[in-house]
Design a protein around this motif. Sequence first.
Motif, PDB file in Angstrom:
ATOM      1  N   UNK A 128       0.839  -1.212   0.000  1.00  0.00           N
ATOM      2  CA  UNK A 128       0.000   0.000   0.000  1.00  0.00           C
ATOM      3  C   UNK A 128       0.868   1.254   0.000  1.00  0.00           C
ATOM      4  N   UNK A 129       1.900   1.259   0.820  1.00  0.00           N
ATOM      5  CA  UNK A 129       2.777   2.432   0.898  1.00  0.00           C
ATOM      6  C   UNK A 129       3.431   2.718  -0.447  1.00  0.00           C
ATOM      7  N   UNK A 130       3.874   1.658  -1.116  1.00  0.00           N
ATOM      8  CA  UNK A 130       4.517   1.854  -2.416  1.00  0.00           C
ATOM      9  C   UNK A 130       3.531   2.379  -3.452  1.00  0.00           C
ATOM     10  N   UNK A 131       2.287   1.924  -3.361  1.00  0.00           N
ATOM     11  CA  UNK A 131       1.280   2.417  -4.298  1.00  0.00           C
ATOM     12  C   UNK A 131       0.931   3.874  -4.026  1.00  0.00           C
ATOM     13  N   UNK A 132       0.979   4.285  -2.749  1.00  0.00           N
ATOM     14  CA  UNK A 132       0.611   5.651  -2.379  1.00  0.00           C
ATOM     15  C   UNK A 132       1.750   6.654  -2.572  1.00  0.00           C
ATOM     16  N   UNK A 133       2.977   6.176  -2.589  1.00  0.00           N
ATOM     17  CA  UNK A 133       4.119   7.085  -2.632  1.00  0.00           C
ATOM     18  C   UNK A 133       4.067   8.085  -3.786  1.00  0.00           C
ATOM     19  N   UNK A 134       3.707   7.666  -5.013  1.00  0.00           N
ATOM     20  CA  UNK A 134       3.644   8.669  -6.089  1.00  0.00           C
ATOM     21  C   UNK A 134       2.628   9.771  -5.837  1.00  0.00           C
ATOM     22  N   UNK A 135       1.619   9.490  -5.011  1.00  0.00           N
ATOM     23  CA  UNK A 135       0.591  10.489  -4.721  1.00  0.00           C
ATOM     24  C   UNK A 135       0.959  11.376  -3.535  1.00  0.00           C
ATOM     25  N   UNK A 136       1.679  10.807  -2.547  1.00  0.00           N
ATOM     26  CA  UNK A 136       1.918  11.524  -1.299  1.00  0.00           C
ATOM     27  C   UNK A 136       3.306  12.141  -1.198  1.00  0.00           C
ATOM     28  N   UNK A 137       4.278  11.575  -1.895  1.00  0.00           N
ATOM     29  CA  UNK A 137       5.626  12.140  -1.815  1.00  0.00           C
ATOM     30  C   UNK A 137       5.702  13.433  -2.619  1.00  0.00           C
ATOM     31  N   UNK A 138       6.406  14.421  -2.109  1.00  0.00           N
ATOM     32  CA  UNK A 138       6.605  15.630  -2.921  1.00  0.00           C
ATOM     33  C   UNK A 138       7.396  15.288  -4.178  1.00  0.00           C
ATOM     34  N   UNK A 139       7.066  15.975  -5.257  1.00  0.00           N
ATOM     35  CA  UNK A 139       7.774  15.735  -6.504  1.00  0.00           C
ATOM     36  C   UNK A 139       9.251  16.072  -6.333  1.00  0.00           C
ATOM     37  N   UNK A 140      10.096  15.107  -6.641  1.00  0.00           N
ATOM     38  CA  UNK A 140      11.528  15.305  -6.450  1.00  0.00           C
ATOM     39  C   UNK A 140      12.264  14.650  -7.598  1.00  0.00           C
ATOM     40  N   UNK A 141      13.016  15.425  -8.319  1.00  0.00           N
ATOM     41  CA  UNK A 141      13.812  14.906  -9.429  1.00  0.00           C
ATOM     42  C   UNK A 141      15.287  15.169  -9.147  1.00  0.00           C
ATOM     43  N   UNK A 142      16.159  14.271  -9.547  1.00  0.00           N
ATOM     44  CA  UNK A 142      17.580  14.451  -9.272  1.00  0.00           C
ATOM     45  C   UNK A 142      18.184  15.551 -10.137  1.00  0.00           C
ATOM     46  N   UNK A 143      19.238  16.137  -9.624  1.00  0.00           N
ATOM     47  CA  UNK A 143      20.037  17.104 -10.384  1.00  0.00           C
ATOM     48  C   UNK A 143      21.478  16.601 -10.404  1.00  0.00           C
ATOM     49  N   UNK A 144      22.328  17.335 -11.078  1.00  0.00           N
ATOM     50  CA  UNK A 144      23.739  16.946 -11.143  1.00  0.00           C
ATOM     51  C   UNK A 144      24.400  16.994  -9.772  1.00  0.00           C
ATOM     52  N   UNK A 145      23.795  17.704  -8.813  1.00  0.00           N
ATOM     53  CA  UNK A 145      24.331  17.754  -7.454  1.00  0.00           C
ATOM     54  C   UNK A 145      24.096  16.435  -6.719  1.00  0.00           C
ATOM     55  N   UNK A 146      23.165  15.624  -7.198  1.00  0.00           N
ATOM     56  CA  UNK A 146      22.783  14.391  -6.508  1.00  0.00           C
ATOM     57  C   UNK A 146      23.435  13.143  -7.081  1.00  0.00           C
TER      58      UNK A 146
END
Length: 406
Positions: free
Chosen positions: A231-249
Amino acid sequence: MTTVLAVIPARGGSKGVPGKNLATVGGVPLVARAVRACAQARLVTDVMVSTDDHAIAEVARAAGGTVVERPPAIAGDTATSESAVLHAMDAYEAIHGRPVDVVLLVQCTSPFITRDDIDGVTSAVVNDGADTAVTVAPFHAFVWRRTPAPVPASPLPPEAPAEDGQGVNHDKAYRPRRQDRPEDFVETGAAYAMDAEGFRTHGHRFFGRTALVETDPARVLEIDDPHDLARARALAPLLDPTSLPTSEDVDAVVLDFDGTQTDDRVLVDADGRELVAVHRGDGLGIAALRRAGLKLLILSTEQNPVVAARARKLAIPVLHGIDRKDIALKQWCEENAVAPERVLYAGNDVNDLPCFGLVGWPVAVASAHDSVRAAARAVTATPGGAGAIREIATWLLGPTLTTPTQ
């Protein structure tokens, strides 16, 4: 300054979900999610993970936490979280030579805890004078309990089972509207704050005046069994803030081939030769990543000349015909002095999942299998073979790529 120590208990011996504290939700291990939430909280000064497990300790440190080794005497199935918190407090004060003013107990098993939740319970103790505080969510359900049924007057045995459903938080003969009932709350299990001196005295997370800090009910989920994790994995795309990697990561980008750089279709001619289609935009993105100094690798289970040919065209190394991609990836990271948490791995199918568990940035292409998208930390908007790698390059380097098309 008020010293606020957040303690995250994270044993290695979970029974309900083996390896639970290292299980990923939204592509991030549970213990790392807890550490990051605490580190982002405005009022927390230090974050300490109490564990008896080497792998958990490594992930916790990589996420920015300090690790204290939990002794075997308080690491068994019957050990309390309070014992781990008291031990961590002692270790912290011995190391830093100053007392802890407020101590937090933060649970890995609540994957959607936020820094606001943590600051909320902390502020209740630091600023509002509460002795303890706990995260809660509004609760409107009618709670029932099975109780033994009354003994029948007749000597004949009753036909119904010998139990009677009784209301716990209500009279079953009276059903008031929700707005006419007292407001109830459910303990979320995510975060607790305690005055440190009082906690030492009482040895329990609740004493004195307890503040209830409301949190978003949509985020309330405790992982106790595999179904909770799903359930947590299914909900993560809805509840986690949008976060994309950058060259700093990211220091390295590792790419699956079939279904990630192609659309997963294979054309076979009359002589049995296989042909696949790739996207020129992906070639441009890979060239830009190479020019930016990122380490690159194509990693594929297929032993196919087309994979090697594409790698030669892109001028990047390739490992193909690999049965255990995760083992090959770990060895490649060691040989190239790349920390796995600084690796972005792009894949599309279930054989990529072991690699997802190894790296810091597991990325699924839009056309990936459902389980792969659920385990990813980020998902492209573009399907495999249609420019997904070009999209990833844009995340890392920005929208303008000027290197020649490959």
